[in-house]
Scaffold this motif. Structure first.
Motif, mmCIF file in Angstrom:
data_model
loop_
_atom_site.group_PDB
_atom_site.id
_atom_site.type_symbol
_atom_site.label_atom_id
_atom_site.label_comp_id
_atom_site.label_asym_id
_atom_site.label_seq_id
_atom_site.Cartn_x
_atom_site.Cartn_y
_atom_site.Cartn_z
ATOM 1 N N LEU A 73 0.841 -1.189 0.000
ATOM 2 C CA LEU A 73 0.000 0.000 0.000
ATOM 3 C C LEU A 73 0.877 1.240 0.000
ATOM 4 C CD1 LEU A 73 -2.539 -1.105 2.749
ATOM 5 C CD2 LEU A 73 -2.852 -1.273 0.274
ATOM 6 N N MET A 74 0.473 2.258 -0.755
ATOM 7 C CA MET A 74 1.216 3.521 -0.810
ATOM 8 C C MET A 74 0.283 4.678 -0.489
ATOM 9 S SD MET A 74 3.805 3.102 -4.059
ATOM 10 C CE MET A 74 2.539 2.749 -5.283
ATOM 11 N N ASP A 75 0.567 5.349 0.611
ATOM 12 C CA ASP A 75 -0.160 6.572 0.968
ATOM 13 C C ASP A 75 0.622 7.751 0.407
ATOM 14 O OD1 ASP A 75 -1.971 8.314 2.112
ATOM 15 O OD2 ASP A 75 -0.912 8.368 4.033
ATOM 16 N N THR A 76 -0.045 8.590 -0.370
ATOM 17 C CA THR A 76 0.666 9.650 -1.091
ATOM 18 C C THR A 76 0.251 11.032 -0.592
ATOM 19 O OG1 THR A 76 -1.024 9.799 -2.839
ATOM 20 C CG2 THR A 76 0.757 8.189 -3.144
ATOM 21 N N ALA A 77 1.068 12.009 -0.935
ATOM 22 C CA ALA A 77 0.742 13.400 -0.609
ATOM 23 C C ALA A 77 -0.400 13.886 -1.486
ATOM 24 C CB ALA A 77 1.974 14.282 -0.814
ATOM 25 N N GLY A 78 -1.181 14.842 -0.977
ATOM 26 C CA GLY A 78 -2.269 15.424 -1.754
ATOM 27 C C GLY A 78 -1.737 16.137 -3.001
ATOM 28 N N PHE A 79 -2.413 15.902 -4.131
ATOM 29 C CA PHE A 79 -1.984 16.486 -5.399
ATOM 30 C C PHE A 79 -2.272 17.982 -5.410
ATOM 31 C CE2 PHE A 79 -2.633 17.717 -9.808
ATOM 32 C CZ PHE A 79 -1.560 17.131 -10.444
ATOM 33 N N GLU A 80 -1.230 18.769 -5.661
ATOM 34 C CA GLU A 80 -1.364 20.224 -5.762
ATOM 35 C C GLU A 80 -0.977 20.668 -7.167
ATOM 36 O OE1 GLU A 80 -2.413 22.269 -3.461
ATOM 37 O OE2 GLU A 80 -1.970 21.480 -1.462
ATOM 38 N N ASN A 81 -1.653 21.667 -7.681
ATOM 39 C CA ASN A 81 -1.341 22.199 -9.007
ATOM 40 C C ASN A 81 -0.236 23.240 -8.859
ATOM 41 O OD1 ASN A 81 -1.447 22.593 -11.739
ATOM 42 N ND2 ASN A 81 -3.176 24.021 -11.667
ATOM 43 N N ALA A 82 0.985 22.759 -8.568
ATOM 44 C CA ALA A 82 2.119 23.659 -8.325
ATOM 45 C C ALA A 82 3.331 23.160 -9.093
ATOM 46 C CB ALA A 82 2.429 23.740 -6.833
ATOM 47 N N ARG A 83 4.163 24.106 -9.506
ATOM 48 C CA ARG A 83 5.396 23.781 -10.225
ATOM 49 C C ARG A 83 6.557 24.550 -9.611
ATOM 50 N NH1 ARG A 83 4.708 19.156 -13.141
ATOM 51 N NH2 ARG A 83 2.779 19.237 -14.348
ATOM 52 N N GLY A 84 7.786 24.182 -10.015
ATOM 53 C CA GLY A 84 8.963 24.901 -9.540
ATOM 54 C C GLY A 84 9.579 24.213 -8.335
ATOM 55 N N GLN A 85 10.138 25.028 -7.426
ATOM 56 C CA GLN A 85 10.870 24.505 -6.268
ATOM 57 C C GLN A 85 10.076 24.589 -4.962
ATOM 58 O OE1 GLN A 85 13.796 22.932 -6.573
ATOM 59 N NE2 GLN A 85 13.501 23.247 -8.777
ATOM 60 N N LYS A 86 8.807 24.949 -5.037
ATOM 61 C CA LYS A 86 7.998 25.015 -3.833
ATOM 62 C C LYS A 86 7.834 23.626 -3.225
ATOM 63 C CE LYS A 86 5.155 29.031 -5.115
ATOM 64 N NZ LYS A 86 3.762 29.494 -5.348
ATOM 65 N N LEU A 87 7.549 23.600 -1.925
ATOM 66 C CA LEU A 87 7.335 22.322 -1.249
ATOM 67 C C LEU A 87 6.185 21.555 -1.887
ATOM 68 C CD1 LEU A 87 7.928 20.352 1.075
ATOM 69 C CD2 LEU A 87 6.411 21.740 2.518
ATOM 70 N N GLU A 88 5.096 22.264 -2.229
ATOM 71 C CA GLU A 88 3.940 21.604 -2.836
ATOM 72 C C GLU A 88 4.303 20.986 -4.183
ATOM 73 O OE1 GLU A 88 3.975 24.619 -1.645
ATOM 74 O OE2 GLU A 88 2.647 24.506 0.112
ATOM 75 N N ALA A 89 5.201 21.659 -4.922
ATOM 76 C CA ALA A 89 5.622 21.128 -6.216
ATOM 77 C C ALA A 89 6.456 19.861 -6.042
ATOM 78 C CB ALA A 89 6.420 22.185 -6.978
ATOM 79 N N ARG A 90 7.314 19.851 -5.029
ATOM 80 C CA ARG A 90 8.106 18.648 -4.777
ATOM 81 C C ARG A 90 7.221 17.500 -4.305
ATOM 82 N NH1 ARG A 90 11.204 22.557 -2.016
ATOM 83 N NH2 ARG A 90 10.973 21.508 -0.004
#
Length: 484
Positions: A73-90
């Motif tokens: 089983l793989m629990d993943t981070a919530g998908f965010e519409n972000a790009r670049g070097q932001k934490l959400e993008a990573r």
């Protein structure tokens, strides 16, 4: 469900299979209930669950047995519409990689809120990946989710399965859908299969926030498996990674940074620290990672003391060593600091390396193996008693109230950590200083450095004494005379 049960959470031991376990990724935007579903399918509380969006950041894995199937089983981070070097993008990059690595995806959305634009963007990515997908409409415990369930058909992923993960509703139907989807999944044996018949060395990497714990593990395994960044407190869950390191099977436990207790106020950080404490209890060896620019902070010493009290073998890792200019002088100073500050763990190994560049990280495994062997050491009773006679002759215990204390017998009752029982007369009068003298003697004479040693002192039983005693209570003098 017991929050404090042993965390055999991420990878349990199974016999080496003919085919690999199917990989099931639980995906969706933030705060739709992915971690709650993950815990339900795993059968135990592994992932941190909180009402705050974006709790999960790293991909957390757990092995599970599901209707005759072995699952990862793989629990993943919530998908965010972000790009670049932001934490959400990573975080998005990690989630996308999990989708591509999965054999089956559970696409979860919030039925009470309905299908959002972010759900549609992510659904488009999943459809293009070509991965088999089961659509899950979560939070359907009331009629408030009926409209959202109907909106789910517009995502183009088939009929949504209605569940309420928090209330354990709808999982019978979800299990049926997962089983049907797994029948069409073709599983092959990967090129590198970890032999799970060998017990792993469980290694917890702990330290203050932003010490470089996740970076070190990424360097050791040779890929960006864990989320890293300049922000403090990136890691929240304790992530376990199964790996073969220089021919040895190991399990790395990446943990959240531990700050001073007075500074931990937010509920989410409290849960992260509790997860770290469980990782320490589960580990065999703890690597306390310290920044070379600010080593042996008061918090570092408190973490080391915690590991000693939990009975874990300890290795001190000094990372960011590439930033140190006068390395030989700094190395000598750090070893002296370790010897002076951690008297309860004399001889603890201090290893200097760069977790980012990987320079000298190969020194870490020999130090871990050495303390793990000492942590599991079993000494012969005959050798221990010969040693005890010599120690007592050299330095007998002090007389208390004019009466001598006579140590008579010692034996090792358990390992991990080494634990000893000393039988002597007037056991309750033996000074703590003499116990430390014996413990330090065991360290030096039997070469058991850097591991906690437990010693319990018990009264030597008198075969002619038939008076029943309760601990802390002496028999009345009348009873003594009556029994003569």
């Amino acid at each position: 469900m017991d929050d404090f049960e042993d965390i055999d959470e991420a990878v349990e031991d199974f016999d080496t299979p003919e085919t690999r376990p199917a990989r099931l990724a639980i995906i969706g935007r933030p705060n739709v209930g992915k971690s709650t579903i993950f815990n339900r399918l795993a059968g135990k509380k592994l992932a941190i669950v909180n009402d705050q969006p974006g709790v999960t950041r790293d991909v957390r894995e757990a092995r599970s047995r599901f209707r005759g199937h072995d699952l990862t089983l793989m629990d993943t981070a919530g998908f965010e519409n972000a790009r670049g070097q932001k934490l959400e993008a990573r975080m998005r990059t990690q989630t996308e990689a999990a989708v591509m690595d999965a054999d089956l995806c559970l696409f979860v959305y919030d039925a009470r809120e309905g299908v959002t634009p972010l759900d549609r963007i992510f659904a488009d990515f999943v459809r293009k990946s070509g991965k088999p997908t089961v659509l899950v409409a979560n939070k359907c415990e009331s009629r408030a989710g009926d409209h959202g369930v109907n909106e789910g058909y517009s995502l183009g992923m088939g009929d949504p399965v209605e569940v309420a993960a928090e209330h354990n509703i709808g999982f019978g139907e979800l299990d049926d859908e997962i089983e049907m989807a797994l029948r069409d999944v073709v599983l092959t044996v990967p090129d590198e299969v970890i032999d799970t018949t060998e017990a792993p060395v469980r290694i917890a990497i702990v330290g203050r926030p932003n010490a470089g714990k996740s970076t070190l593990i990424n360097t050791l395994i040779g890929k960006d498996r864990l989320l890293t960044g300049p922000e403090a407190g990136v890691t929240r869950d304790s992530i376990t990674i199964d790996y073969v390191w220089q021919g040895r099977r190991v399990q790395f436990h990446d943990t959240a940074g531990m700050r001073k207790k007075s500074k931990v106020n937010e509920t989410l950080e409290v849960l992260s620290v509790q997860d770290t404490l469980r990782a320490i209890k589960f580990a065999q060896v703890v690597v306390l990672l310290m920044d070379a620019e600010s080593p042996f902070d008061k918090q570092d010493l408190q973490i080391a003391d915690l590991c000693e009290r939990e009975g874990r073998a300890l290795v001190l890792g000094i990372t960011k060593w590439d930033l140190v200019k006068n390395k030989s002088e700094m190395s000598k100073a750090l070893r002296e600091k370790a010897a002076n500050s951690l008297q309860q763990l004399k001889g603890v190994p201090v290893v200097m390396f760069s977790g980012l560049t990987g320079k000298s990280v190969d020194r870490l495994l020999p130090a871990i193996e050495r303390v793990q062997i000492d942590w599991s050491a079993k000494l012969k009773t005959s050798e221990l008693n010969d040693w005890l006679i010599e120690k007592v002759q050299r330095h007998p215990p002090p007389a208390v109230q004019g009466r001598r204390i006579k140590p008579k017998y010692i034996s090792q009752t358990k390992t991990r950590p080494p634990t000893f029982v000393l039988k002597c007369s007037r056991a309750d009068k033996l000074p703590e200083s003499y116990k430390r003298y014996l413990i330090n003697g065991i360290r030096e004479d039997f070469d058991l450095w850097a591991v906690p040693i437990r010693m319990y002192v018990k009264a030597d039983e008198n075969p002619y004494d038939n008076i029943k005693r309760i601990k802390g209570m002496e028999p009345l003098k009348e009873n003594k005379r009556r029994n003569r």
